[in-house]
Design an enzyme around this catalytic site. Structure first.
Site, PDB file in Angstrom:
ATOM      1  CG  ASP A 131     -32.224 -35.352 -22.694  1.00 35.31           C
ATOM      2  OD1 ASP A 131     -32.388 -35.084 -21.740  1.00 35.31           O
ATOM      3  OD2 ASP A 131     -32.825 -35.011 -23.620  1.00 35.31           O
ATOM      4  CG  ASP A 436     -36.296 -34.680 -25.954  1.00 38.23           C
ATOM      5  OD1 ASP A 436     -36.547 -34.263 -24.978  1.00 38.23           O
ATOM      6  OD2 ASP A 436     -35.788 -35.662 -26.544  1.00 38.23           O
ATOM      7  CG  ASP A 440     -35.685 -31.574 -21.506  1.00 41.19           C
ATOM      8  OD1 ASP A 440     -35.531 -31.524 -19.845  1.00 41.19           O
ATOM      9  OD2 ASP A 440     -35.470 -31.550 -22.277  1.00 41.19           O
TER      10      ASP A 440
END
Length: 629
Positions: A131, A436, A440
């Site tokens: 990310d 997070d 996801d």
């Protein structure tokens, strides 16, 4: 939840390799033991096996049943001993010790291991899909640029040029279309802003331009909320004040802009969105994105109160076309200190770092350049930099062809991340994924190693992960890779050590058994060596700390053999050296040790005792060499 409930049942790369090694060694051990059992039985029952004094152990027709039975049991014991020596039964213990020790040590490096086997899997990782927000960046956002009424505000919180009606509309959109809150202390201290980092940045900016959060929210009532959606990249709210109903939208700047048919001018009047003005706004968004800013647009439209459903308002779809653009803000989220060095360390270690983010493609490229994921002198275009939508629309074959090349994916949905992970795994990569959010979770679950963020991660993401990064920092991810490689290297060292012992003991016993019908290393001695080797030896090799050289090697990936060519070389050189010494003592020991004057039985025992001690000292030297290899 349906995706998470599917258990893929995949074995880790190490488990696959260990199964292969254990199966191979087991087959070799059983085969050799079978051959030895057959040879010894033939020698014994044909009268070719003799006692130390030279007498024959078995004579057909004269040897008693009990004596013959005991001789057969002794032969069977020798064969079983060879199996015990050949099979590395201490390997599971050594692996578990290594993993458990590393897991405890990784806690100090801000990594909580949820699944033990993920320690070593991380050492095999060939790529990390990371990310952007909060992992590569600090996740401390502030509004640093704003474009309203067709111009850039300088400074970004100077709204004196904006008409009061336009400012009121903007402030209403900020206060009502948010999941955050603002708490004003009674003693007049600084406002306490809560919410996601993006919401906090926008609310803090709203306070600077004169927003009274509680007062604004009390003036209008919320009719319906469309929560922020990672697919549409926007969130909306319908509010009613007096007789008017406003639909406020907030989200990804270029997507909100594409839905706008008008814009708010300096005097508060609504102007049609011509091609020139649209291009001006697009240029502003691109310029902010190139400066690594996250661009968020605000827009609204009026809604006839008669069109609002009286019943089932929860199913009401908010109007999202024919919007009027209020303005665009650019939010800065600086890179974490040390992340560039961490990315470079991964590159040197042969681990490719890929950024997968929901941000604008230009923002993603700017951050990737700042972090060192993209090279300023390299190619910064498709397929190396791609939008999630373009990747999603490709066929499975096409995705597989370009998956290796993708370095940055912008405007990606959680499903795009999942598709990328699946494509990379089909190409043979060992994939690590950071995430997070709840969305996801499927990608974290699908990846070989799922890394959830401990501070900003949701419970669903953490439950789907293998390792939780407690400080949300990418440098901690690199430390996990380092520990993973240490685990793998320690397991390799133990295998080299144990196989050397096994090969030496196996060969010396087989040769001695076939040539003389007896073995110098008996079952008790070999089991004692195995006991010490599988506990203290395993503990010594399992607790070797990681070294910097581990991050200079290429990743082992999914297909590399556990026992490498260098290990085979070291193993055979050490085993041949031990076998040569032990065979010399086995066949010429009585002469070398000057035992000719001893009784045959006593001389044989002393010779075998000396061989056993020599064998033990050889292993002490062997473990020292393995530790430094």
């Amino acid at each position: 939840m349906a995706n998470l409930s599917e258990d893929n049942g995949e074995e880790t790369p190490l488990q696959v390799r260990l199964n292969g090694v254990a199966t191979f060694i087991g087959m070799v051990g059983l085969s050799v033991a079978g051959v030895v059992l057959g040879v010894l039985a033939i020698r014994y029952f044909t009268g070719h096996t003799k006692n130390p004094d030279g007498t024959v152990q078995f004579r057909a027709g004269t040897t008693g049943l009990k004596q013959g039975f005991m001789g057969a049991i002794r032969i069977l014991t020798i064969a079983v001993t060879i199996v015990v020596v050949a099979v590395p039964e201490g390997l599971p213990l050594a692996v578990t010790l290594t993993l458990a020790y590393s897991m405890r040590k990784m806690m100090r490096d801000k990594a909580l291991v949820r699944r033990l086997s993920s320690c070593e899997t991380m050492g095999s990782a060939t790529t990390i899909c990371s990310d952007k927000t909060g992992t590569l960046t600090l996740n401390k956002m502030t509004v640093v640029e704003a474009h309203f009424i067709g111009t850039r505000l300088d400074p970004c919180d100077d709204v004196r040029a904006i008409s009061s009606s336009s400012a009121a509309l903007l402030i209403e959109g900020i206060a009502q279309n948010t999941t955050g809150t603002v708490f004003l202390p009674e003693d007049g201290g600084a406002a306490d802003v809560t919410g996601s980092p993006t919401e906090k940045a926008i609310l803090s900016w709203g306070l600077k331009i004169g927003m009274d959060f509680n007062n604004v929210r009390s003036k209008s009532s919320v009719l319906h909320v469309f929560p922020f959606n990672s697919e549409k990249k926007r969130g909306g709210v319908a509010v009613q004040s007096d007789t008017e109903v406003h639909i406020h939208w907030k989200g990804a700047a270029e997507l909100v802009l594409s839905s706008c048919k008008s814009w708010l001018s300096l005097d508060g009047s609504v102007q049609p969105m011509g091609a020139q003005k649209r291009n001006e706004y697009k240029k502003s968004i691109e310029d902010m994105a190139k400066s690594s800013l996250r661009c968020v647009a605000f827009a609204y439209c009026l809604c006839d109160i008669e069109k609002i459903p009286k019943e089932d308002i929860a199913d009401w779809k908010l109007p999202e076309e024919d919007l009027t653009l209020l303005g665009i803000v650019g939010i800065k989220d600086p890179c974490r200190p040390g992340v560039r060095n961490a990315v470079q360390l991964c590159k040197n270690a042969g681990v490719k770092v890929r950024m997968v983010t929901g941000d604008n493609i230009e923002t993603a490229k700017a951050i990737a350049l700042e972090c060192g994921i993209l090279d300023a002198n390299g190619v910064i275009s498709e397929p190396f930099v791609i939008e999630g939508r373009a990747f999603r629309e490709m066929s499975e074959i096409a995705r597989g062809e370009i998956a290796d090349k993708i370095t940055v994916m912008g405007r990606s949905s959680p499903n795009d991340k999942l598709l990328l992970v699946q494509a990379l795994k089909r190409k043979g990569h060992v994939v690590a994924v950071t995430g997070d959010g709840t969305n996801d979770a499927p990608a974290l679950h699908e990846a070989d190693i799922g890394l959830a963020m401990g501070m900003s991660g949701t419970e669903v993401a953490k439950e789907s992960s293998d390792i939780i990064i407690l400080d949300d920092d990418f440098t901690s991810v690199v430390k996990v890779v380092r520990w993973g490689r240490s685990v793998y290297a320690n397991i390799q060292k133990f295998i080299q050590f144990q196989l050397t012992v096994n090969v030496a003991a196996l060969v010396i016993n087989v040769i001695a058994a076939v040539s003389s019908g007896d073995v110098p290393l008996n079952a008790v001695e070999l089991l004692w060596v195995n006991l010490i080797m599988d506990t203290l030896g395993a503990l010594a090799l399992a607790t070797e700390p990681p070294t910097d050289n581990l991050m200079k090697r290429q990743p082992v990936g999914r297909r590399e053999p556990l026992v490498t060519n260098i290990m085979w070389r070291n193993l055979f050189v050490q085993a041949i050296y031990q076998i040569a010494i032990l065979l010399i003592f086995n066949f010429s020991g009585k002469k070398i040790l000057r035992l000719q004057n001893e009784s045959p039985d006593n001389a044989e025992k002393m010779k075998n005792t000396f061989i056993f001690n020599t064998f033990v000292f050889c292993q002490a030297a062997n473990v020292s060499l393995v530790c430094h290899s």
